[in-house]
Design a protein around this motif. Structure first.
Motif, mmCIF file in Angstrom:
data_model
loop_
_atom_site.group_PDB
_atom_site.id
_atom_site.type_symbol
_atom_site.label_atom_id
_atom_site.label_comp_id
_atom_site.label_asym_id
_atom_site.label_seq_id
_atom_site.Cartn_x
_atom_site.Cartn_y
_atom_site.Cartn_z
ATOM 1 N N SER A 1 3.265 10.019 -7.175
ATOM 2 C CA SER A 1 3.668 10.249 -5.786
ATOM 3 C C SER A 1 3.394 9.022 -4.927
ATOM 4 C CB SER A 1 2.926 11.468 -5.232
ATOM 5 O OG SER A 1 3.195 11.643 -3.857
ATOM 6 N N TRP A 2 2.198 8.447 -5.074
ATOM 7 C CA TRP A 2 1.859 7.263 -4.277
ATOM 8 C C TRP A 2 2.800 6.099 -4.574
ATOM 9 C CZ3 TRP A 2 -3.996 7.696 -5.902
ATOM 10 C CH2 TRP A 2 -4.560 8.807 -5.267
ATOM 11 N N MET A 3 3.044 5.856 -5.855
ATOM 12 C CA MET A 3 3.861 4.698 -6.223
ATOM 13 C C MET A 3 5.332 4.898 -5.890
ATOM 14 S SD MET A 3 2.127 3.041 -9.628
ATOM 15 C CE MET A 3 2.104 4.521 -10.619
ATOM 16 N N SER A 4 5.761 6.148 -5.747
ATOM 17 C CA SER A 4 7.155 6.397 -5.388
ATOM 18 C C SER A 4 7.477 5.901 -3.985
ATOM 19 C CB SER A 4 7.470 7.898 -5.488
ATOM 20 O OG SER A 4 6.846 8.625 -4.425
ATOM 21 N N ARG A 5 6.450 5.665 -3.176
ATOM 22 C CA ARG A 5 6.656 5.206 -1.801
ATOM 23 C C ARG A 5 6.577 3.682 -1.680
ATOM 24 N NH1 ARG A 5 3.072 9.744 -1.339
ATOM 25 N NH2 ARG A 5 4.111 11.551 -0.373
ATOM 26 N N MET A 6 6.399 2.999 -2.799
ATOM 27 C CA MET A 6 6.208 1.552 -2.776
ATOM 28 C C MET A 6 7.514 0.817 -3.088
ATOM 29 S SD MET A 6 2.667 1.200 -4.919
ATOM 30 C CE MET A 6 1.233 2.199 -4.516
ATOM 31 N N PRO A 7 7.618 -0.453 -2.672
ATOM 32 C CA PRO A 7 8.756 -1.266 -3.095
ATOM 33 C C PRO A 7 8.815 -1.345 -4.623
ATOM 34 C CG PRO A 7 7.536 -2.358 -1.351
ATOM 35 C CD PRO A 7 6.709 -1.183 -1.786
ATOM 36 N N ALA B 1 -3.148 -7.308 -6.103
ATOM 37 C CA ALA B 1 -3.870 -7.043 -4.852
ATOM 38 C C ALA B 1 -3.025 -6.203 -3.907
ATOM 39 C CB ALA B 1 -4.269 -8.360 -4.192
ATOM 40 N N THR B 2 -1.728 -6.485 -3.869
ATOM 41 C CA THR B 2 -0.828 -5.712 -3.007
ATOM 42 C C THR B 2 -0.712 -4.275 -3.505
ATOM 43 O OG1 THR B 2 0.394 -7.749 -2.523
ATOM 44 C CG2 THR B 2 1.477 -5.667 -1.991
ATOM 45 N N LEU B 3 -0.594 -4.106 -4.824
ATOM 46 C CA LEU B 3 -0.554 -2.767 -5.411
ATOM 47 C C LEU B 3 -1.822 -1.985 -5.081
ATOM 48 C CD1 LEU B 3 0.571 -0.572 -7.354
ATOM 49 C CD2 LEU B 3 -0.534 -1.839 -9.223
ATOM 50 N N ILE B 4 -2.983 -2.613 -5.253
ATOM 51 C CA ILE B 4 -4.254 -1.933 -4.961
ATOM 52 C C ILE B 4 -4.321 -1.537 -3.492
ATOM 53 C CG2 ILE B 4 -6.755 -2.243 -4.829
ATOM 54 C CD1 ILE B 4 -5.863 -1.834 -7.645
ATOM 55 N N ALA B 5 -3.910 -2.442 -2.601
ATOM 56 C CA ALA B 5 -3.943 -2.123 -1.166
ATOM 57 C C ALA B 5 -3.028 -0.937 -0.857
ATOM 58 C CB ALA B 5 -3.538 -3.345 -0.356
ATOM 59 N N TYR C 1 -4.170 2.732 0.574
ATOM 60 C CA TYR C 1 -3.557 3.307 1.774
ATOM 61 C C TYR C 1 -3.018 4.704 1.500
ATOM 62 C CZ TYR C 1 0.389 4.280 4.890
ATOM 63 O OH TYR C 1 1.290 4.892 5.717
ATOM 64 N N GLU C 2 -2.248 4.855 0.418
ATOM 65 C CA GLU C 2 -1.663 6.156 0.104
ATOM 66 C C GLU C 2 -2.751 7.191 -0.196
ATOM 67 O OE1 GLU C 2 1.318 7.040 0.452
ATOM 68 O OE2 GLU C 2 2.515 5.207 0.487
ATOM 69 N N ALA C 3 -3.790 6.781 -0.918
ATOM 70 C CA ALA C 3 -4.875 7.715 -1.236
ATOM 71 C C ALA C 3 -5.637 8.116 0.015
ATOM 72 C CB ALA C 3 -5.827 7.082 -2.247
ATOM 73 N N SER C 4 -5.776 7.179 0.952
ATOM 74 C CA SER C 4 -6.457 7.490 2.210
ATOM 75 C C SER C 4 -5.658 8.477 3.054
ATOM 76 C CB SER C 4 -6.688 6.200 2.991
ATOM 77 O OG SER C 4 -7.196 6.458 4.286
ATOM 78 N N GLU C 5 -4.336 8.334 3.048
ATOM 79 C CA GLU C 5 -3.475 9.155 3.889
ATOM 80 C C GLU C 5 -3.131 10.504 3.260
ATOM 81 O OE1 GLU C 5 -1.794 8.386 7.070
ATOM 82 O OE2 GLU C 5 -3.572 7.094 7.113
ATOM 83 N N ASP C 6 -3.228 10.612 1.949
ATOM 84 C CA ASP C 6 -2.792 11.820 1.254
ATOM 85 C C ASP C 6 -3.525 13.052 1.791
ATOM 86 O OD1 ASP C 6 -2.025 13.786 -0.587
ATOM 87 O OD2 ASP C 6 -2.020 12.376 -2.263
#
Length: 522
Positions: free
Chosen positions: A402-408, A474-478, A482-487
Protein backbone atom coordinates in the motif's frame (compact mmCIF):
# COMPACT_ATOMS: atom_id res chain seq x y z
CA UNK A 1 33.81 20.87 -25.77
CA UNK A 2 30.67 19.82 -27.59
CA UNK A 3 27.87 18.24 -25.59
CA UNK A 4 26.02 15.30 -27.03
CA UNK A 5 22.26 15.25 -27.41
CA UNK A 6 22.12 12.49 -24.78
CA UNK A 7 24.05 14.56 -22.23
CA UNK A 8 21.85 17.61 -22.86
CA UNK A 9 18.73 15.49 -22.41
CA UNK A 10 20.10 13.98 -19.18
CA UNK A 11 20.89 17.44 -17.82
CA UNK A 12 17.39 18.65 -18.68
CA UNK A 13 15.77 15.68 -16.99
CA UNK A 14 17.91 16.19 -13.88
CA UNK A 15 16.41 19.66 -13.39
CA UNK A 16 12.86 18.87 -14.48
CA UNK A 17 10.35 18.75 -11.60
CA UNK A 18 8.68 15.44 -10.95
CA UNK A 19 5.64 15.24 -13.20
CA UNK A 20 2.29 15.03 -11.45
CA UNK A 21 1.41 11.83 -13.27
CA UNK A 22 4.55 10.18 -11.82
CA UNK A 23 3.03 10.41 -8.32
CA UNK A 24 -0.03 8.14 -8.32
CA UNK A 25 -1.86 10.14 -5.64
CA UNK A 26 -0.35 13.53 -6.57
CA UNK A 27 0.69 13.78 -2.90
CA UNK A 28 2.63 17.04 -2.41
CA UNK A 29 4.74 15.55 0.41
CA UNK A 30 5.84 12.66 -1.80
CA UNK A 31 6.74 15.20 -4.46
CA UNK A 32 8.80 17.23 -1.96
CA UNK A 33 10.56 14.10 -0.68
CA UNK A 34 11.43 13.12 -4.24
CA UNK A 35 12.79 16.54 -5.14
CA UNK A 36 14.85 16.76 -1.95
CA UNK A 37 16.19 13.21 -2.14
CA UNK A 38 16.80 12.83 -5.86
CA UNK A 39 17.66 16.42 -6.86
CA UNK A 40 19.40 17.77 -3.75
CA UNK A 41 21.08 14.75 -2.20
CA UNK A 42 23.77 15.39 0.40
CA UNK A 43 24.69 11.71 0.72
CA UNK A 44 28.10 11.74 -0.98
CA UNK A 45 29.26 14.80 0.98
CA UNK A 46 28.12 13.32 4.29
CA UNK A 47 29.73 9.98 3.46
CA UNK A 48 33.07 11.55 2.57
CA UNK A 49 33.36 12.99 6.06
CA UNK A 50 32.29 9.76 7.75
CA UNK A 51 34.37 7.33 5.71
CA UNK A 52 37.46 9.32 4.72
CA UNK A 53 37.96 11.71 7.63
CA UNK A 54 36.58 9.75 10.60
CA UNK A 55 37.31 6.43 8.93
CA UNK A 56 36.65 2.93 10.28
CA UNK A 57 34.62 2.73 13.48
CA UNK A 58 35.70 -0.29 15.50
CA UNK A 59 33.44 -0.72 18.53
CA UNK A 60 34.90 1.10 21.54
CA UNK A 61 37.50 3.03 19.53
CA UNK A 62 37.99 6.80 19.50
CA UNK A 63 36.79 6.78 15.87
CA UNK A 64 33.56 5.11 16.94
CA UNK A 65 32.96 7.89 19.48
CA UNK A 66 33.98 10.56 16.94
CA UNK A 67 31.32 9.22 14.58
CA UNK A 68 28.73 9.35 17.38
CA UNK A 69 29.62 12.98 18.07
CA UNK A 70 29.60 13.89 14.37
CA UNK A 71 26.11 12.46 13.94
CA UNK A 72 24.77 14.44 16.91
CA UNK A 73 26.36 17.66 15.61
CA UNK A 74 25.00 17.04 12.10
CA UNK A 75 21.48 16.37 13.30
CA UNK A 76 21.46 19.35 15.60
CA UNK A 77 22.57 21.61 12.74
CA UNK A 78 19.42 20.50 10.92
CA UNK A 79 17.24 21.24 13.94
CA UNK A 80 16.74 17.57 14.78
CA UNK A 81 17.04 16.50 18.42
CA UNK A 82 19.85 13.94 18.83
CA UNK A 83 21.79 12.37 21.67
CA UNK A 84 24.43 9.76 22.38
CA UNK A 85 22.99 7.14 24.70
CA UNK A 86 25.51 5.00 26.57
CA UNK A 87 24.68 1.31 26.80
CA UNK A 88 27.92 0.00 28.31
CA UNK A 89 31.70 0.01 27.99
CA UNK A 90 34.11 -1.76 25.66
CA UNK A 91 37.83 -2.20 25.14
CA UNK A 92 39.30 0.99 23.70
CA UNK A 93 41.89 0.27 20.98
CA UNK A 94 43.52 2.66 18.54
CA UNK A 95 45.20 1.43 15.36
CA UNK A 96 48.56 2.87 14.34
CA UNK A 97 50.91 2.01 11.49
CA UNK A 98 51.83 -1.58 10.71
CA UNK A 99 53.96 -3.39 8.16
CA UNK A 100 55.85 -6.61 7.52
CA UNK A 101 59.14 -6.82 5.63
CA UNK A 102 60.52 -9.99 4.09
CA UNK A 103 64.22 -9.90 5.00
CA UNK A 104 65.43 -13.17 3.46
CA UNK A 105 65.84 -15.00 1.15
CA UNK A 106 65.07 -11.70 -0.61
CA UNK A 107 63.84 -8.26 0.33
CA UNK A 108 60.21 -7.27 -0.11
CA UNK A 109 57.63 -5.20 1.74
CA UNK A 110 54.64 -7.48 2.14
CA UNK A 111 51.01 -6.48 1.85
CA UNK A 112 49.76 -6.94 5.39
CA UNK A 113 47.86 -5.24 8.20
CA UNK A 114 47.55 -5.99 11.88
CA UNK A 115 44.23 -7.35 13.05
CA UNK A 116 41.82 -5.42 15.27
CA UNK A 117 42.82 -5.38 18.96
CA UNK A 118 46.28 -6.77 18.11
CA UNK A 119 49.00 -6.09 20.67
CA UNK A 120 51.76 -3.80 19.36
CA UNK A 121 55.45 -4.48 18.90
CA UNK A 122 58.31 -2.41 20.27
CA UNK A 123 59.54 0.45 18.10
CA UNK A 124 62.16 -1.82 16.55
CA UNK A 125 59.58 -4.46 15.72
CA UNK A 126 60.01 -8.21 16.02
CA UNK A 127 61.95 -10.50 13.70
CA UNK A 128 62.01 -14.23 13.24
CA UNK A 129 62.07 -17.16 10.88
CA UNK A 130 58.67 -17.98 9.37
CA UNK A 131 57.33 -21.49 9.97
CA UNK A 132 54.03 -23.12 9.08
CA UNK A 133 51.84 -25.65 10.89
CA UNK A 134 53.40 -29.00 9.93
CA UNK A 135 51.58 -31.85 8.13
CA UNK A 136 49.72 -34.46 10.16
CA UNK A 137 52.38 -36.97 9.12
CA UNK A 138 54.89 -34.95 11.17
CA UNK A 139 52.90 -34.14 14.32
CA UNK A 140 50.75 -37.33 14.15
CA UNK A 141 48.67 -36.43 17.22
CA UNK A 142 48.24 -33.94 20.04
CA UNK A 143 51.38 -35.20 21.75
CA UNK A 144 53.32 -34.58 18.54
CA UNK A 145 51.80 -31.12 18.34
CA UNK A 146 52.99 -30.41 21.88
CA UNK A 147 56.50 -31.47 20.89
CA UNK A 148 56.36 -29.22 17.83
CA UNK A 149 55.21 -26.31 20.00
CA UNK A 150 58.57 -26.56 21.75
CA UNK A 151 60.24 -25.46 18.50
CA UNK A 152 58.32 -22.24 17.84
CA UNK A 153 59.98 -19.97 20.40
CA UNK A 154 61.23 -16.88 18.57
CA UNK A 155 59.44 -17.88 15.36
CA UNK A 156 56.77 -16.19 13.25
CA UNK A 157 54.02 -18.74 12.64
CA UNK A 158 51.63 -19.10 9.69
CA UNK A 159 48.26 -20.39 10.90
CA UNK A 160 45.95 -20.27 7.85
CA UNK A 161 45.45 -22.44 4.81
CA UNK A 162 47.70 -21.18 1.99
CA UNK A 163 45.54 -20.82 -1.10
CA UNK A 164 46.97 -22.64 -4.15
CA UNK A 165 45.66 -19.81 -6.35
CA UNK A 166 44.62 -16.25 -5.56
CA UNK A 167 42.95 -15.94 -8.95
CA UNK A 168 39.16 -15.77 -8.43
CA UNK A 169 37.06 -18.72 -9.57
CA UNK A 170 35.29 -16.47 -12.07
CA UNK A 171 38.61 -15.85 -13.83
CA UNK A 172 39.39 -19.56 -13.95
CA UNK A 173 35.95 -20.28 -15.35
CA UNK A 174 36.41 -17.65 -18.04
CA UNK A 175 39.92 -18.50 -19.22
CA UNK A 176 40.64 -22.13 -18.38
CA UNK A 177 39.41 -25.13 -20.29
CA UNK A 178 36.79 -27.12 -18.36
CA UNK A 179 39.42 -29.77 -17.65
CA UNK A 180 41.94 -27.25 -16.29
CA UNK A 181 39.27 -25.58 -14.17
CA UNK A 182 38.19 -28.95 -12.77
CA UNK A 183 41.80 -29.87 -11.99
CA UNK A 184 42.33 -26.62 -10.08
CA UNK A 185 39.22 -27.19 -7.96
CA UNK A 186 40.20 -30.79 -7.24
CA UNK A 187 43.72 -29.81 -6.20
CA UNK A 188 42.47 -27.01 -3.98
CA UNK A 189 39.86 -29.23 -2.32
CA UNK A 190 42.48 -31.89 -1.67
CA UNK A 191 44.92 -29.37 -0.18
CA UNK A 192 42.20 -27.89 2.05
CA UNK A 193 41.22 -31.34 3.30
CA UNK A 194 44.85 -32.05 4.15
CA UNK A 195 45.13 -28.72 6.00
CA UNK A 196 42.06 -29.47 8.08
CA UNK A 197 43.55 -32.85 8.97
CA UNK A 198 46.60 -31.02 10.33
CA UNK A 199 44.48 -29.06 12.79
CA UNK A 200 42.18 -31.96 13.68
CA UNK A 201 45.09 -34.28 14.42
CA UNK A 202 46.63 -31.70 16.74
CA UNK A 203 43.37 -31.23 18.64
CA UNK A 204 43.19 -27.47 18.03
CA UNK A 205 40.98 -25.11 16.09
CA UNK A 206 41.65 -21.65 14.60
CA UNK A 207 40.18 -19.95 17.69
CA UNK A 208 42.56 -21.64 20.16
CA UNK A 209 45.66 -22.10 18.01
CA UNK A 210 46.95 -18.53 18.29
CA UNK A 211 46.85 -18.58 22.09
CA UNK A 212 48.80 -21.85 22.25
CA UNK A 213 51.47 -20.47 19.92
CA UNK A 214 51.69 -17.27 21.95
CA UNK A 215 52.16 -19.27 25.15
CA UNK A 216 54.87 -21.34 23.45
CA UNK A 217 56.98 -18.27 22.68
CA UNK A 218 56.13 -17.37 19.07
CA UNK A 219 56.86 -13.70 18.35
CA UNK A 220 54.08 -13.04 15.81
CA UNK A 221 51.10 -14.74 14.20
CA UNK A 222 50.37 -14.39 10.48
CA UNK A 223 47.13 -15.49 8.84
CA UNK A 224 45.09 -14.99 5.71
CA UNK A 225 41.34 -14.82 5.20
CA UNK A 226 40.99 -14.53 1.43
CA UNK A 227 37.64 -13.25 0.23
CA UNK A 228 37.88 -15.00 -3.18
CA UNK A 229 38.26 -11.74 -5.09
CA UNK A 230 41.26 -9.99 -6.61
CA UNK A 231 43.37 -8.55 -3.78
CA UNK A 232 40.64 -8.84 -1.14
CA UNK A 233 40.84 -10.24 2.40
CA UNK A 234 38.45 -10.33 5.31
CA UNK A 235 40.11 -8.51 8.22
CA UNK A 236 38.80 -9.37 11.67
CA UNK A 237 40.26 -9.58 15.19
CA UNK A 238 43.43 -10.81 16.84
CA UNK A 239 43.18 -13.74 19.26
CA UNK A 240 46.48 -12.99 20.97
CA UNK A 241 47.12 -10.93 24.10
CA UNK A 242 50.89 -10.32 24.04
CA UNK A 243 52.18 -10.80 20.50
CA UNK A 244 51.06 -9.10 17.27
CA UNK A 245 48.69 -10.74 14.79
CA UNK A 246 48.51 -9.82 11.12
CA UNK A 247 46.47 -10.55 8.05
CA UNK A 248 48.79 -11.05 5.07
CA UNK A 249 47.43 -10.81 1.53
CA UNK A 250 46.59 -14.05 -0.22
CA UNK A 251 49.52 -13.64 -2.62
CA UNK A 252 52.15 -12.75 -0.02
CA UNK A 253 50.88 -15.33 2.45
CA UNK A 254 51.25 -17.97 -0.26
CA UNK A 255 54.79 -16.76 -0.92
CA UNK A 256 55.76 -17.16 2.75
CA UNK A 257 54.08 -20.56 2.95
CA UNK A 258 55.92 -21.89 -0.11
CA UNK A 259 59.26 -20.60 1.16
CA UNK A 260 58.72 -22.19 4.58
CA UNK A 261 57.40 -25.49 3.18
CA UNK A 262 60.35 -25.83 0.81
CA UNK A 263 62.97 -25.29 3.49
CA UNK A 264 64.08 -21.88 2.23
CA UNK A 265 63.93 -20.35 5.73
CA UNK A 266 62.10 -17.05 5.14
CA UNK A 267 62.72 -14.37 7.74
CA UNK A 268 60.52 -11.34 8.33
CA UNK A 269 60.49 -8.26 10.51
CA UNK A 270 57.10 -7.03 11.68
CA UNK A 271 56.11 -3.64 13.07
CA UNK A 272 52.80 -2.84 14.75
CA UNK A 273 51.75 0.37 16.46
CA UNK A 274 48.59 0.23 18.55
CA UNK A 275 47.27 1.59 21.83
CA UNK A 276 44.93 -0.27 24.16
CA UNK A 277 43.51 2.00 26.86
CA UNK A 278 44.11 0.93 30.44
CA UNK A 279 40.39 0.59 31.07
CA UNK A 280 37.24 0.22 29.03
CA UNK A 281 35.59 3.29 27.54
CA UNK A 282 31.90 4.14 27.11
CA UNK A 283 30.08 2.91 24.00
CA UNK A 284 27.03 4.70 22.64
CA UNK A 285 24.10 4.48 20.29
CA UNK A 286 23.25 7.75 18.55
CA UNK A 287 19.50 8.44 18.63
CA UNK A 288 17.80 11.19 16.61
CA UNK A 289 14.15 12.00 17.26
CA UNK A 290 11.40 14.08 15.63
CA UNK A 291 8.41 13.97 17.97
CA UNK A 292 5.02 13.09 16.50
CA UNK A 293 2.33 15.76 16.44
CA UNK A 294 -0.68 13.43 16.84
CA UNK A 295 0.62 10.04 18.01
CA UNK A 296 3.87 10.78 19.82
CA UNK A 297 3.87 7.41 21.59
CA UNK A 298 3.89 5.48 18.33
CA UNK A 299 7.21 5.14 16.50
CA UNK A 300 8.55 4.88 12.99
CA UNK A 301 12.18 3.88 13.35
CA UNK A 302 15.08 4.08 10.89
CA UNK A 303 17.90 1.69 11.75
CA UNK A 304 21.52 1.13 10.72
CA UNK A 305 24.72 0.26 12.53
CA UNK A 306 27.48 2.83 12.83
CA UNK A 307 30.35 0.60 13.92
CA UNK A 308 32.53 -1.36 11.49
CA UNK A 309 35.55 -3.57 11.26
CA UNK A 310 38.64 -1.51 10.59
CA UNK A 311 40.56 -3.21 7.77
CA UNK A 312 39.36 -0.38 5.50
CA UNK A 313 36.78 2.43 5.89
CA UNK A 314 33.59 0.51 6.69
CA UNK A 315 32.00 2.05 3.60
CA UNK A 316 29.41 -0.53 2.54
CA UNK A 317 29.23 -2.21 5.96
CA UNK A 318 27.66 -0.16 7.15
CA UNK A 319 28.61 3.36 6.22
CA UNK A 320 26.06 3.29 3.40
CA UNK A 321 23.30 2.22 5.78
CA UNK A 322 24.28 5.00 8.18
CA UNK A 323 24.26 7.61 5.42
CA UNK A 324 20.94 6.33 4.00
CA UNK A 325 19.22 6.80 7.36
CA UNK A 326 20.94 10.13 8.04
CA UNK A 327 20.01 11.42 4.59
CA UNK A 328 16.44 10.12 4.94
CA UNK A 329 16.08 12.09 8.17
CA UNK A 330 17.44 15.20 6.43
CA UNK A 331 14.93 14.74 3.61
CA UNK A 332 12.06 14.29 6.06
CA UNK A 333 13.11 17.36 8.01
CA UNK A 334 12.91 19.40 4.81
CA UNK A 335 9.77 17.83 3.30
CA UNK A 336 7.77 16.52 6.28
CA UNK A 337 8.82 18.41 9.42
CA UNK A 338 5.72 17.62 11.51
CA UNK A 339 5.10 13.87 11.38
CA UNK A 340 1.99 12.36 12.94
CA UNK A 341 3.99 9.59 14.63
CA UNK A 342 7.39 10.04 16.25
CA UNK A 343 10.23 9.30 13.83
CA UNK A 344 13.43 7.96 15.39
CA UNK A 345 16.75 7.13 13.76
CA UNK A 346 18.91 4.62 15.61
CA UNK A 347 22.60 4.47 14.71
CA UNK A 348 23.86 1.43 16.60
CA UNK A 349 27.30 0.60 17.91
CA UNK A 350 28.47 -2.96 18.54
CA UNK A 351 26.61 -4.66 15.68
CA UNK A 352 29.80 -6.37 14.55
CA UNK A 353 30.23 -7.69 18.08
CA UNK A 354 26.81 -9.36 18.12
CA UNK A 355 24.12 -6.65 17.73
CA UNK A 356 24.85 -5.52 21.28
CA UNK A 357 24.00 -1.82 20.90
CA UNK A 358 20.60 -2.37 19.30
CA UNK A 359 19.81 -5.24 21.68
CA UNK A 360 20.65 -3.02 24.66
CA UNK A 361 18.43 -0.23 23.31
CA UNK A 362 15.53 -2.63 22.73
CA UNK A 363 15.91 -3.98 26.26
CA UNK A 364 16.14 -0.49 27.75
CA UNK A 365 13.17 1.01 25.87
CA UNK A 366 10.08 -1.16 26.22
CA UNK A 367 7.94 1.89 25.45
CA UNK A 368 9.35 1.99 21.92
CA UNK A 369 8.80 -1.74 21.49
CA UNK A 370 5.16 -1.30 22.59
CA UNK A 371 4.58 1.70 20.34
CA UNK A 372 6.49 0.51 17.29
CA UNK A 373 4.67 1.16 14.02
CA UNK A 374 7.56 -0.08 11.87
CA UNK A 375 11.36 -0.32 11.92
CA UNK A 376 13.30 -0.11 8.65
CA UNK A 377 16.85 -1.51 8.82
CA UNK A 378 19.50 -1.51 6.08
CA UNK A 379 22.85 -3.25 6.47
CA UNK A 380 24.33 -4.87 3.38
CA UNK A 381 26.03 -2.64 0.93
CA UNK A 382 25.67 0.01 -1.69
CA UNK A 383 23.17 -1.80 -3.93
CA UNK A 384 19.63 -0.58 -4.47
CA UNK A 385 17.11 -2.03 -2.02
CA UNK A 386 15.43 -4.94 -3.77
CA UNK A 387 13.69 -6.96 -1.01
CA UNK A 388 11.75 -6.24 2.16
CA UNK A 389 12.19 -9.22 4.48
CA UNK A 390 8.83 -9.51 6.23
CA UNK A 391 10.18 -12.10 8.72
CA UNK A 392 6.81 -13.72 9.28
CA UNK A 393 4.66 -10.67 9.96
CA UNK A 394 1.76 -11.98 7.92
CA UNK A 395 0.01 -8.66 7.24
CA UNK A 396 3.15 -6.58 6.66
CA UNK A 397 3.31 -7.20 2.89
CA UNK A 398 -0.07 -5.51 2.50
CA UNK A 399 1.18 -2.44 4.41
CA UNK A 400 4.35 -2.15 2.35
CA UNK A 401 2.47 -2.71 -0.90
CA UNK A 402 0.00 0.00 0.00
CA UNK A 403 2.75 2.46 0.92
CA UNK A 404 4.79 1.79 -2.20
CA UNK A 405 1.74 2.08 -4.45
CA UNK A 406 1.74 5.81 -3.67
CA UNK A 407 5.36 6.33 -4.73
CA UNK A 408 6.84 7.29 -8.11
CA UNK A 409 7.54 4.20 -10.18
CA UNK A 410 11.28 4.80 -10.34
CA UNK A 411 11.47 4.62 -6.53
CA UNK A 412 9.31 1.56 -5.93
CA UNK A 413 10.26 -0.35 -9.07
CA UNK A 414 12.21 -3.55 -8.44
CA UNK A 415 11.41 -3.75 -4.71
CA UNK A 416 10.04 -7.17 -3.80
CA UNK A 417 8.19 -7.84 -0.55
CA UNK A 418 8.49 -11.47 0.51
CA UNK A 419 5.17 -12.99 1.56
CA UNK A 420 5.06 -13.70 4.40
CA UNK A 421 8.46 -15.18 5.19
CA UNK A 422 9.06 -16.49 8.67
CA UNK A 423 10.77 -15.41 11.86
CA UNK A 424 14.48 -16.05 11.58
CA UNK A 425 17.85 -14.57 12.43
CA UNK A 426 19.03 -12.01 9.87
CA UNK A 427 22.23 -11.35 11.88
CA UNK A 428 21.56 -7.64 11.87
CA UNK A 429 20.07 -5.02 14.17
CA UNK A 430 16.42 -5.50 13.21
CA UNK A 431 16.63 -8.89 14.98
CA UNK A 432 16.79 -7.16 18.37
CA UNK A 433 13.31 -5.73 17.77
CA UNK A 434 11.69 -8.46 15.68
CA UNK A 435 12.52 -11.06 18.34
CA UNK A 436 10.25 -9.02 20.64
CA UNK A 437 7.48 -9.19 18.03
CA UNK A 438 7.89 -5.52 17.15
CA UNK A 439 7.36 -5.05 13.37
CA UNK A 440 11.01 -4.63 12.40
CA UNK A 441 12.15 -5.35 8.85
CA UNK A 442 15.44 -5.87 7.06
CA UNK A 443 15.65 -4.13 3.69
CA UNK A 444 18.02 -6.18 1.58
CA UNK A 445 20.19 -4.61 -1.12
CA UNK A 446 21.30 -6.09 -4.43
CA UNK A 447 24.71 -7.69 -4.23
CA UNK A 448 27.16 -5.43 -6.11
CA UNK A 449 29.90 -8.01 -5.27
CA UNK A 450 29.33 -7.26 -1.59
CA UNK A 451 30.18 -10.67 -0.16
CA UNK A 452 33.41 -11.16 -2.10
CA UNK A 453 34.75 -7.63 -2.36
CA UNK A 454 33.56 -5.28 0.39
CA UNK A 455 31.91 -7.13 3.30
CA UNK A 456 34.44 -6.94 6.18
CA UNK A 457 37.33 -6.51 3.75
CA UNK A 458 40.39 -4.38 3.19
CA UNK A 459 38.67 -2.88 0.11
CA UNK A 460 35.51 -1.53 1.77
CA UNK A 461 36.17 2.09 0.86
CA UNK A 462 34.31 5.21 -0.30
CA UNK A 463 35.02 4.62 -3.98
CA UNK A 464 32.94 1.39 -3.99
CA UNK A 465 29.68 3.27 -3.45
CA UNK A 466 27.00 3.76 -6.12
CA UNK A 467 25.58 7.19 -5.32
CA UNK A 468 22.58 6.72 -7.60
CA UNK A 469 21.62 3.66 -5.56
CA UNK A 470 22.19 5.45 -2.25
CA UNK A 471 20.06 8.42 -3.37
CA UNK A 472 17.25 6.09 -4.40
CA UNK A 473 17.51 4.12 -1.14
CA UNK A 474 17.42 7.23 1.05
CA UNK A 475 14.44 8.57 -0.88
CA UNK A 476 12.64 5.22 -0.60
CA UNK A 477 13.26 5.09 3.16
CA UNK A 478 12.01 8.67 3.60
CA UNK A 479 8.83 7.87 1.65
CA UNK A 480 8.23 4.67 3.62
CA UNK A 481 8.71 6.58 6.88
CA UNK A 482 6.24 9.25 5.75
CA UNK A 483 3.62 6.71 4.66
CA UNK A 484 4.04 4.68 7.87
CA UNK A 485 3.70 7.84 9.95
CA UNK A 486 0.51 8.90 8.15
CA UNK A 487 -1.13 5.47 7.91
CA UNK A 488 -4.30 5.44 10.05
CA UNK A 489 -3.78 1.72 10.66
CA UNK A 490 -1.15 0.19 12.94
CA UNK A 491 1.04 -2.42 11.32
CA UNK A 492 -0.23 -5.79 12.52
CA UNK A 493 1.94 -7.91 14.82
CA UNK A 494 0.28 -11.15 13.75
CA UNK A 495 3.09 -13.55 12.95
CA UNK A 496 3.43 -16.80 11.07
CA UNK A 497 4.47 -19.81 13.10
CA UNK A 498 7.85 -20.88 11.65
CA UNK A 499 8.23 -24.35 10.15
CA UNK A 500 9.47 -27.12 12.49
CA UNK A 501 13.04 -26.92 11.19
CA UNK A 502 13.26 -23.17 11.84
CA UNK A 503 13.54 -21.96 15.41
CA UNK A 504 12.52 -18.34 15.85
CA UNK A 505 15.37 -16.15 17.10
CA UNK A 506 15.55 -15.58 20.82
CA UNK A 507 16.11 -12.18 22.39
CA UNK A 508 19.58 -12.47 23.86
CA UNK A 509 20.72 -10.43 26.83
CA UNK A 510 23.56 -8.32 25.40
CA UNK A 511 26.88 -7.96 27.22
CA UNK A 512 27.35 -4.46 28.57
CA UNK A 513 31.16 -4.67 28.71
CA UNK A 514 34.13 -6.55 27.29
CA UNK A 515 34.91 -7.75 30.81
CA UNK A 516 31.51 -9.43 30.86
CA UNK A 517 32.42 -11.29 27.67
CA UNK A 518 35.72 -12.43 29.19
CA UNK A 519 33.92 -13.75 32.24
CA UNK A 520 32.10 -16.09 29.90
CA UNK A 521 28.61 -14.80 30.53
CA UNK A 522 28.04 -14.48 26.76
Amino acid sequence: MQRTLASLLAAALATTPLAAQDVPTNDPVIRRIYEEGMRSSQASKLAQTLMDSIGPRLTGSPQNRAANDWLVKTYQAWGVSARNEQYGTWRDWTRGQSRIELVSPRARTLEATMLAWSPPTSRTGVAGEVVIIPPASVTKDSAGFSRWLGTVKGKVVLISFPQPTCRPDSSWARWATPAWDSTMHAQRDSALTEWRQRLAGMGVNPRTLATKLEDAGAVAILGNSWSRGWGVDKVFLARTNRIPSFDVSCEDYGLLARLATNGQHPTVRAFAEATLAAKESPVYNTIATVRGSEKPDEYVMLSAHLDSWDGASGATDNGTGTIIMLEAMRILRAAYPNPKRTIVAGHWSGEEQGDIGSAAFAADHPEIIRGMQVLLNQDNGTGEIDTVRSVGFVDAPASFTSWMSRMPADISRGVYVDMPGFAHDESTDSDAFACRDAPAFFLNSSDWDYNDYTWHTNRDTYDKISWDAVKKNATLIAMLAYEASEDPQKVSRARRVPPPDRKPPECNTPPRSWAEVLRGSH
